[in-house]
Design a protein around this motif. Structure first.
Motif, PDB file in Angstrom:
ATOM      1  N   ALA A 179       0.868  -1.026  -0.041  1.00 50.42           N
ATOM      2  CA  ALA A 179       0.014  -0.036   0.161  1.00 50.42           C
ATOM      3  C   ALA A 179       0.819   1.218   0.079  1.00 50.42           C
ATOM      4  CB  ALA A 179      -0.831   0.036   1.228  1.00 50.42           C
ATOM      5  N   GLU A 180       1.809   1.211   0.704  1.00 57.70           N
ATOM      6  CA  GLU A 180       2.836   2.478   0.885  1.00 57.70           C
ATOM      7  C   GLU A 180       3.531   2.581  -0.456  1.00 57.70           C
ATOM      8  OE1 GLU A 180       4.863   3.220   4.576  1.00 57.70           O
ATOM      9  OE2 GLU A 180       3.481   2.014   5.658  1.00 57.70           O
ATOM     10  N   ALA A 181       3.904   1.417  -1.003  1.00 59.37           N
ATOM     11  CA  ALA A 181       4.929   1.400  -2.335  1.00 59.37           C
ATOM     12  C   ALA A 181       3.816   2.174  -3.578  1.00 59.37           C
ATOM     13  CB  ALA A 181       5.063   0.131  -3.025  1.00 59.37           C
ATOM     14  N   ILE A 182       2.506   1.904  -3.522  1.00 57.69           N
ATOM     15  CA  ILE A 182       1.727   2.213  -4.552  1.00 57.69           C
ATOM     16  C   ILE A 182       1.372   3.872  -4.139  1.00 57.69           C
ATOM     17  CG2 ILE A 182      -0.651   2.035  -5.339  1.00 57.69           C
ATOM     18  CD1 ILE A 182      -0.500  -0.795  -4.909  1.00 57.69           C
ATOM     19  N   GLU A 183       1.202   4.214  -2.875  1.00 58.58           N
ATOM     20  CA  GLU A 183       1.195   5.456  -2.390  1.00 58.58           C
ATOM     21  C   GLU A 183       2.413   6.238  -2.939  1.00 58.58           C
ATOM     22  OE1 GLU A 183      -1.173   8.369  -0.875  1.00 58.58           O
ATOM     23  OE2 GLU A 183      -1.640   6.272  -0.829  1.00 58.58           O
ATOM     24  N   THR A 184       3.467   5.938  -2.548  1.00 61.57           N
ATOM     25  CA  THR A 184       4.821   6.475  -2.954  1.00 61.57           C
ATOM     26  C   THR A 184       4.685   6.707  -4.504  1.00 61.57           C
ATOM     27  OG1 THR A 184       5.981   5.498  -0.950  1.00 61.57           O
ATOM     28  CG2 THR A 184       7.286   6.413  -2.790  1.00 61.57           C
ATOM     29  N   MET A 185       4.521   5.775  -5.315  1.00 59.61           N
ATOM     30  CA  MET A 185       4.488   5.855  -6.776  1.00 59.61           C
ATOM     31  C   MET A 185       3.453   6.799  -7.449  1.00 59.61           C
ATOM     32  SD  MET A 185       4.914   1.603  -7.885  1.00 59.61           S
ATOM     33  CE  MET A 185       4.423   1.952  -9.524  1.00 59.61           C
ATOM     34  N   LEU A 186       2.456   6.964  -6.876  1.00 51.48           N
ATOM     35  CA  LEU A 186       1.380   7.873  -7.348  1.00 51.48           C
ATOM     36  C   LEU A 186       1.677   9.083  -6.854  1.00 51.48           C
ATOM     37  CD1 LEU A 186      -1.909   5.485  -6.509  1.00 51.48           C
ATOM     38  CD2 LEU A 186      -0.738   6.217  -8.571  1.00 51.48           C
ATOM     39  N   THR A 187       2.347   9.292  -5.560  1.00 46.89           N
ATOM     40  CA  THR A 187       2.738  10.510  -5.137  1.00 46.89           C
ATOM     41  C   THR A 187       3.796  11.139  -5.919  1.00 46.89           C
ATOM     42  OG1 THR A 187       2.127  10.094  -2.778  1.00 46.89           O
ATOM     43  CG2 THR A 187       3.596  11.811  -2.980  1.00 46.89           C
ATOM     44  N   SER A 188       4.710  10.464  -6.448  1.00 44.44           N
ATOM     45  CA  SER A 188       5.879  10.694  -7.285  1.00 44.44           C
ATOM     46  C   SER A 188       5.217  11.473  -8.502  1.00 44.44           C
ATOM     47  CB  SER A 188       6.788   9.599  -7.588  1.00 44.44           C
ATOM     48  OG  SER A 188       6.397   8.725  -8.504  1.00 44.44           O
ATOM     49  N   VAL A 189       4.337  11.104  -9.247  1.00 43.43           N
ATOM     50  CA  VAL A 189       3.674  11.630 -10.316  1.00 43.43           C
ATOM     51  C   VAL A 189       3.358  13.210 -10.023  1.00 43.43           C
ATOM     52  CG1 VAL A 189       1.623  11.452 -11.971  1.00 43.43           C
ATOM     53  CG2 VAL A 189       2.837   9.418 -10.983  1.00 43.43           C
ATOM     54  N   GLN A 190       3.082  13.452  -8.910  1.00 42.63           N
ATOM     55  CA  GLN A 190       2.725  14.986  -8.836  1.00 42.63           C
ATOM     56  C   GLN A 190       3.756  15.851  -9.278  1.00 42.63           C
ATOM     57  OE1 GLN A 190      -0.333  15.591  -7.791  1.00 42.63           O
ATOM     58  NE2 GLN A 190      -0.791  13.510  -7.776  1.00 42.63           N
ATOM     59  N   GLU A 191       4.877  15.600  -9.264  1.00 41.93           N
ATOM     60  CA  GLU A 191       6.053  16.338  -9.616  1.00 41.93           C
ATOM     61  C   GLU A 191       6.233  16.635 -11.189  1.00 41.93           C
ATOM     62  OE1 GLU A 191      10.508  14.895  -9.766  1.00 41.93           O
ATOM     63  OE2 GLU A 191       9.460  13.389  -8.261  1.00 41.93           O
ATOM     64  N   TYR A 192       5.511  15.884 -11.985  1.00 46.54           N
ATOM     65  CA  TYR A 192       5.320  16.159 -13.297  1.00 46.54           C
ATOM     66  C   TYR A 192       3.701  16.937 -13.589  1.00 46.54           C
ATOM     67  CZ  TYR A 192       8.934  12.742 -13.037  1.00 46.54           C
ATOM     68  OH  TYR A 192      10.204  12.196 -12.617  1.00 46.54           O
ATOM     69  N   THR A 193       4.014  17.828 -14.495  1.00 44.06           N
ATOM     70  CA  THR A 193       3.047  18.692 -14.893  1.00 44.06           C
ATOM     71  C   THR A 193       2.315  18.319 -16.368  1.00 44.06           C
ATOM     72  OG1 THR A 193       4.338  20.523 -15.784  1.00 44.06           O
ATOM     73  CG2 THR A 193       3.986  20.524 -13.700  1.00 44.06           C
ATOM     74  N   GLY A 194       3.278  17.640 -16.885  1.00 45.55           N
ATOM     75  CA  GLY A 194       2.883  17.469 -18.484  1.00 45.55           C
ATOM     76  C   GLY A 194       3.512  18.245 -19.357  1.00 45.55           C
ATOM     77  N   ALA A 195       4.004  19.344 -18.690  1.00 42.54           N
ATOM     78  CA  ALA A 195       4.558  20.393 -19.503  1.00 42.54           C
ATOM     79  C   ALA A 195       6.218  20.474 -19.205  1.00 42.54           C
ATOM     80  CB  ALA A 195       4.140  21.774 -19.296  1.00 42.54           C
ATOM     81  N   ASP A 196       6.389  19.849 -18.298  1.00 42.80           N
ATOM     82  CA  ASP A 196       7.934  19.798 -17.668  1.00 42.80           C
ATOM     83  C   ASP A 196       8.982  19.053 -18.569  1.00 42.80           C
ATOM     84  OD1 ASP A 196       8.392  16.953 -16.377  1.00 42.80           O
ATOM     85  OD2 ASP A 196       6.254  17.418 -16.323  1.00 42.80           O
ATOM     86  N   THR A 197      10.229  19.225 -18.800  1.00 42.11           N
ATOM     87  CA  THR A 197      10.853  18.529 -19.766  1.00 42.11           C
ATOM     88  C   THR A 197      10.812  16.936 -19.726  1.00 42.11           C
ATOM     89  OG1 THR A 197      12.934  18.691 -18.295  1.00 42.11           O
ATOM     90  CG2 THR A 197      12.574  20.400 -20.003  1.00 42.11           C
ATOM     91  N   ALA A 198      10.822  16.404 -18.495  1.00 46.60           N
ATOM     92  CA  ALA A 198      10.751  15.007 -18.382  1.00 46.60           C
ATOM     93  C   ALA A 198       9.438  14.377 -19.191  1.00 46.60           C
ATOM     94  CB  ALA A 198      10.985  14.296 -17.006  1.00 46.60           C
TER      95      ALA A 198
END
Length: 195
Positions: free
Chosen positions: A85-104
């Motif tokens: 549960a915490e692994a999934i939470e961490t993975m999904l939280t990591s998505v927040q740093e990406y805006t869709g317009a960022d370089t990555a």
């Protein structure tokens, strides 16, 4: 011991790959030329073809190298989590740093689009994704999650989809809350959904 010439060659290769990683999101995959790439890396255009068989092979290596780094980072996050549960939470939280317009995000979107026309790139991306799903599935299996490899595949696709949709205006601030709600349905509700 590495010779000075070999070290210089490695440095130039790295500069070319770094330039590609910068230019793909800035200009778009098809607008990156040998000349612009060479200029950004501070070398002559002939050096590009000395180190890489083609411009597309350089772009493919640059993009998939970045993808592999990101997936390795997700694997590290997952492996440091004490529970699924915490692994999934961490993975999904990591998505927040990406805006869709960022370089990555833009690099990934451009690479996915280019992979529809480039079998080599598609295979490279598929191998990276398969390796991530395998490692995640093995980790889930160790934590006795039912259908661990299928779960890993769906979660990886969900994270990928969230990244892509953020560029299209997805505003869900906490996607893990949405998934938790979906996962908390009762067995009776599940049976109704299946009918």
């Amino acid at each position: 011991m590495v010779s000075p010439a070999a070290e210089r060659g490695r440095v130039v290769r790295e500069r070319l790959l770094k330039a590609a990683v910068e230019l793909i999101p800035e200009r778009g995959w098809t607008a990156v030329s040998t000349r612009t790439l060479a200029e950004r890396a501070g070398v002559t255009p002939s050096v590009v073809h000395y180190h890489f068989p083609s411009l597309s092979s350089l772009l493919n290596e640059a993009a998939t190298g970045q993808m592999s780094k990101m997936l390795a980072g997700l694997n590290e996050l997952m492996e440091s989590a004490p529970s699924p549960a915490e692994a999934i939470e961490t993975m999904l939280t990591s998505v927040q740093e990406y805006t869709g317009a960022d370089t990555a995000s833009l690099l990934f979107i451009e690479a996915y689009l280019a992979s529809t026309r480039d079998d080599d790139l598609r295979e490279r991306i598929a191998r990276s994704a398969a390796e991530f799903r395998r490692r995640f599935g093995e980790w889930l299996e160790q934590h006795e999650v039912p259908a661990p490899f299928e779960t890993a595949a769906v979660l990886a696709a969900s994270v990928d989809g969230l990244l892509l949709h953020r560029g299209l205006g997805l505003t869900a601030n906490d996607p893990s809350a949405v998934l938790r709600r979906l996962l908390s349905t009762s067995p009776e509700e599940e049976r109704q959904c299946e009918q």
